[in-house]
Write a protein that holds these residues in place. Structure first.
Motif, short mmCIF file in Angstrom:
data_model
loop_
_atom_site.label_atom_id
_atom_site.label_comp_id
_atom_site.label_asym_id
_atom_site.label_seq_id
_atom_site.Cartn_x
_atom_site.Cartn_y
_atom_site.Cartn_z
N PHE A 81 0.81 -1.22 0.00
CA PHE A 81 0.00 0.00 0.00
C PHE A 81 0.84 1.27 0.00
CE2 PHE A 81 -2.67 -3.27 2.03
CZ PHE A 81 -3.70 -3.29 1.10
N GLY A 82 2.15 1.13 0.28
CA GLY A 82 3.03 2.29 0.23
C GLY A 82 3.68 2.49 -1.12
N LEU A 83 3.94 1.38 -1.83
CA LEU A 83 4.65 1.47 -3.10
C LEU A 83 3.72 1.49 -4.31
CD1 LEU A 83 7.59 -1.02 -2.40
CD2 LEU A 83 7.80 1.46 -2.71
N ILE A 131 9.37 -1.73 -7.59
CA ILE A 131 10.54 -0.95 -7.18
C ILE A 131 11.45 -0.67 -8.37
CG2 ILE A 131 12.65 -1.04 -5.79
CD1 ILE A 131 11.05 -2.59 -3.69
N LYS A 132 11.56 -1.63 -9.27
CA LYS A 132 12.42 -1.43 -10.43
C LYS A 132 11.94 -0.28 -11.30
CE LYS A 132 14.39 -3.92 -14.38
NZ LYS A 132 14.46 -5.23 -15.12
N SER A 133 10.63 -0.12 -11.40
CA SER A 133 10.08 0.95 -12.23
C SER A 133 9.95 2.27 -11.48
CB SER A 133 8.71 0.54 -12.77
OG SER A 133 7.80 0.32 -11.69
N ALA A 134 10.18 2.26 -10.16
CA ALA A 134 10.04 3.47 -9.36
C ALA A 134 11.35 4.25 -9.36
CB ALA A 134 9.63 3.12 -7.93
N LYS A 135 11.27 5.48 -8.87
CA LYS A 135 12.46 6.32 -8.75
C LYS A 135 13.39 5.73 -7.71
CE LYS A 135 13.93 11.01 -7.63
NZ LYS A 135 13.48 12.37 -7.20
N LYS A 136 14.68 5.69 -8.02
CA LYS A 136 15.66 5.13 -7.10
C LYS A 136 15.95 6.14 -5.99
CE LYS A 136 16.08 1.31 -9.31
NZ LYS A 136 14.96 1.62 -10.24
N THR A 137 15.58 5.79 -4.79
CA THR A 137 15.80 6.62 -3.60
C THR A 137 16.36 5.74 -2.49
OG1 THR A 137 13.60 6.23 -2.65
CG2 THR A 137 13.80 8.04 -4.25
N PRO A 138 16.88 6.33 -1.42
CA PRO A 138 17.32 5.50 -0.29
C PRO A 138 16.24 4.55 0.21
CG PRO A 138 18.13 7.73 -0.03
CD PRO A 138 17.21 7.75 -1.22
N ALA A 139 14.99 5.02 0.22
CA ALA A 139 13.90 4.18 0.71
C ALA A 139 13.67 2.97 -0.18
CB ALA A 139 12.62 5.00 0.82
N THR A 140 13.57 3.19 -1.49
CA THR A 140 13.31 2.07 -2.40
C THR A 140 14.50 1.10 -2.44
OG1 THR A 140 14.07 3.41 -4.29
CG2 THR A 140 11.70 3.38 -3.82
N ARG A 141 15.72 1.63 -2.30
CA ARG A 141 16.88 0.74 -2.27
C ARG A 141 16.85 -0.15 -1.03
NH1 ARG A 141 20.03 5.41 -3.44
NH2 ARG A 141 21.20 5.08 -1.50
N LEU A 142 16.48 0.45 0.11
CA LEU A 142 16.39 -0.34 1.34
C LEU A 142 15.28 -1.39 1.26
CD1 LEU A 142 16.87 1.85 4.58
CD2 LEU A 142 18.10 -0.21 3.88
N LEU A 143 14.15 -1.00 0.71
CA LEU A 143 13.05 -1.95 0.58
C LEU A 143 13.42 -3.09 -0.36
CD1 LEU A 143 10.01 0.50 0.41
CD2 LEU A 143 10.71 -0.93 2.33
N ARG A 144 14.09 -2.78 -1.44
CA ARG A 144 14.54 -3.82 -2.37
C ARG A 144 15.49 -4.78 -1.66
NH1 ARG A 144 18.12 -1.66 -7.14
NH2 ARG A 144 19.39 -1.20 -5.29
#
Length: 598
Positions: free
Chosen positions: A80-82, A141-154
């Protein structure tokens, strides 16, 4: 297959809010069941419970806590966040339904059979469904903007997948090497280590950063720092390796890993505190988030102490420390962190109906953690037990189901943000959904009641927790393996020596053994001098590692208990005192002692 048109009206509305509400309700429902089972486990130290298999309840509790509550809330926060497109959220409905079915299957199978065909099948289904979630979320996540948050979630999702490798290894190891082999225990530790330190911790940190990024904050966290964090998580698995192979090189690698992890945690937490971002949260959201961050700091400090080999050994030898550390991650970092975010996002309203629940939950966590770590430290310092420790721990633990009951009541009364629904048809469907979940939870609670009265068929034979007689006992030396080859028992009980032994048992043994014939973690002490020769008992106490590796009786008991007895470094003289106390205990409880010597 269930038709889409029969599921969608109940689980979904045009905004996806109802799906999120149902998801959170189910997660809290499994949270409630898991803490009730945890309370039953702690009651073993307070009252004697007949016809009850501690090990099976432990497995049920741990699976519902980790795979029910922790997993559902964390994976739900990511979904629900991504996933921003509301229609894409519906793509996760069958994965969610399958996960709930798998968890209910574990709930209704583990208490009665432990690890068996049915429970393992449902556990395997859960793992396969988690791969489905991982695949979908990694694509988002791959299609989202690369940010510290998305990198950590990945990174956290990959660690979740990596943790399951330990589960897949259990079958081949068990069939080829046996369940008492060191690799079997290391496979279990593999799953727990990467699940807690990788999936849970990094997942919560990623969701925290994602929330603040959505509020417009810039998080300065370089890509290389992600690699440093990943390496530290991987290398700290060496602590589990030192348990099986206490070689200096493994202690050194673990020490280096925890130092690297301290640096990585400092980078992340500095990014959060530097902008004073917690001021953006109010009330219970801010309090819960601060408590989650404090738990992460405490976890990092505790792991930092493991650079010293003597403390590293103590960390997995004293059971209170092990439980306290697990709860620090699951209840502290994960639970408090995710709950803070769902309140901050407006997914749950912290109004009067739930305020008392949050207060009781925080109180239960703080009180039980204090009791566990203080008692563990007293054992480390050889200062015995707190007065009525087990009773106080049980009473403090009673706050957990009470707190979740208040929170569930608030969730059932629809205390969610943006939940006003004016369509009468939708209101009816929502009421049907709540009643369905209510009936399921009532049936699940019924399992707990049935367990107290009929688990094991009522005869007590199939669930007896005393030591069973191993089939290969005739091949073993009845005196065991060690320096104790002869024991002079005398003509009676030496009261002074038995009192000395009692003090040592209270300090080092009662966390895993009871004085009756019921198994807790290890077998009950009652009748042990009637089954085992005094030399075997003393060698098991003083030479535990060699006994577990070479003695057939000890290996059989290890296979039954699935928990390796730690080396407490007890001297032969102290072991003689323990033996004398066990003789006295058998005389009082079994009406006979020293039958194995006749």
């Amino acid at each position: 297959m269930i038709p889409n048109n029969s599921i969608s009206p109940i689980l979904f509305d045009s905004s996806g809010t109802r799906f999120r509400q149902n998801w959170i309700r189910w997660a809290f429902g499994f949270f409630f069941l898991s803490v009730c089972l945890g309370l039953v486990m702690r009651s073993f130290h307070v009252v004697e419970i007949p016809y009850f298999e501690y090990r099976n309840i432990l497995h049920t509790h741990s699976h519902l806590a980790l795979l029910g509550w922790g997993y559902l809330m964390l994976i739900g926060g990511m979904v629900f966040g991504l996933v921003k497109e509301k229609d894409r959220v519906k793509d996760y409905k069958f994965l969610f339904l399958g996960t709930v079915i798998a968890l209910l299957g574990m709930l209704f199978s583990f208490p009665f059979q432990g690890y068996g065909a049915v429970s393992i099948s449902f556990s395997t289904l859960h793992v396969l469904l988690s791969y489905g979630f991982a695949y979908k979320l990694l694509r988002v996540i791959k299609s989202a903007k690369k940010t510290p948050a998305t990198r950590l979630l990945r990174l956290s999702i990959w660690f979740m997948v990596i943790s399951t490798f330990g589960l897949w290894a259990l079958g081949p190891i068990s069939s080829s090497l046996g369940r008492m082999h060191e690799l079997y225990f290391m496979a279990i530790q593999w799953f727990l280590h990467f699940h807690l330190n990788g999936w849970f911790v990094l997942g919560v940190l990623g969701l925290i950063l994602l929330h603040f990024e959505e509020k417009g904050f810039k998080i300065h966290w370089q890509a290389y720092q992600e690699w440093v964090l990943a390496i530290s998580v991987a290398l700290t698995f060496m602590l589990a390796v030192t348990w099986a192979a206490p070689q200096p090189i493994f202690f050194q690698i673990n020490g280096l890993a925890v130092i690297i992890q301290l640096v990585a945690y400092f980078w992340i937490l500095k990014s959060v505190f530097r902008l004073d971002q917690t001021d953006q949260l109010l009330g219970f959201a801010r309090l819960l988030l601060l408590l989650a961050l404090a738990s992460l700091v405490a976890k990092a400090i505790l792991q930092g102490l493991l650079v010293f080999p003597s403390i590293a050994v103590i960390s997995y030898s004293i059971r209170m420390y092990v439980i306290g550390f697990l709860h620090l991650v699951l209840l502290g970092a994960m639970t408090m962190g995710v709950c803070a975010l769902v309140i901050a996002k407006g997914w749950i309203n912290a109004h009067s109906g739930t305020k008392l629940g949050w207060i009781l939950l925080i109180s239960a966590f703080v009180l039980t953690q204090l009791l566990l770590f203080v008692q563990g430290t007293l054992i480390w310092l050889k200062m015995g037990f707190l007065p009525e420790y087990n009773l106080w721990l049980f009473l403090a633990s009673c706050l957990f189901p009470l707190s979740i009951a208040f929170l569930l009541a608030g969730l059932r009364s629809n205390e969610f943000s943006n939940q006003s629904i004016s369509n009468p048809k939708v209101q009816l469907q929502e009421r049907i959904k709540r009643e369905t979940m209510k009936k399921t939870l009532i049936m699940s609670m019924g399992i707990l009641g049935i367990l107290l009265t009929s688990c094991g068929g009522g005869s007590g034979e199939s669930t007896s927790t005393t030591e069973s007689t191993p089939k290969n006992e005739v091949q073993a030396d009845p005196k065991g393996i060690g320096e104790v080859t002869s024991v002079d028992l005398g003509t009676g009980i030496d009261a002074s020596l038995a009192e000395t032994g009692k003090a040592i048992v209270d300090m080092k043994c009662t966390a895993c053994h009871q004085l009756n014939d019921k198994r807790l973690v290890g077998p009950g002490f009652q009748g042990v001098t009637n089954r085992r020769k005094p030399e075997w008992v003393m060698n098991m106490i003083t030479n535990v590692d060699i006994m577990l590796d070479q003695d057939p009786i000890a290996q059989q008991l290890l296979e039954e208990c699935l928990t390796r007895m730690p080396n407490q470094n007890i001297s032969v003289q102290d072991a003689r005192g323990i033996l004398e106390f066990l003789r006295k205990n058998d005389e009082e409880k079994a009406g006979e002692r020293d039958a194995a010597t006749k």
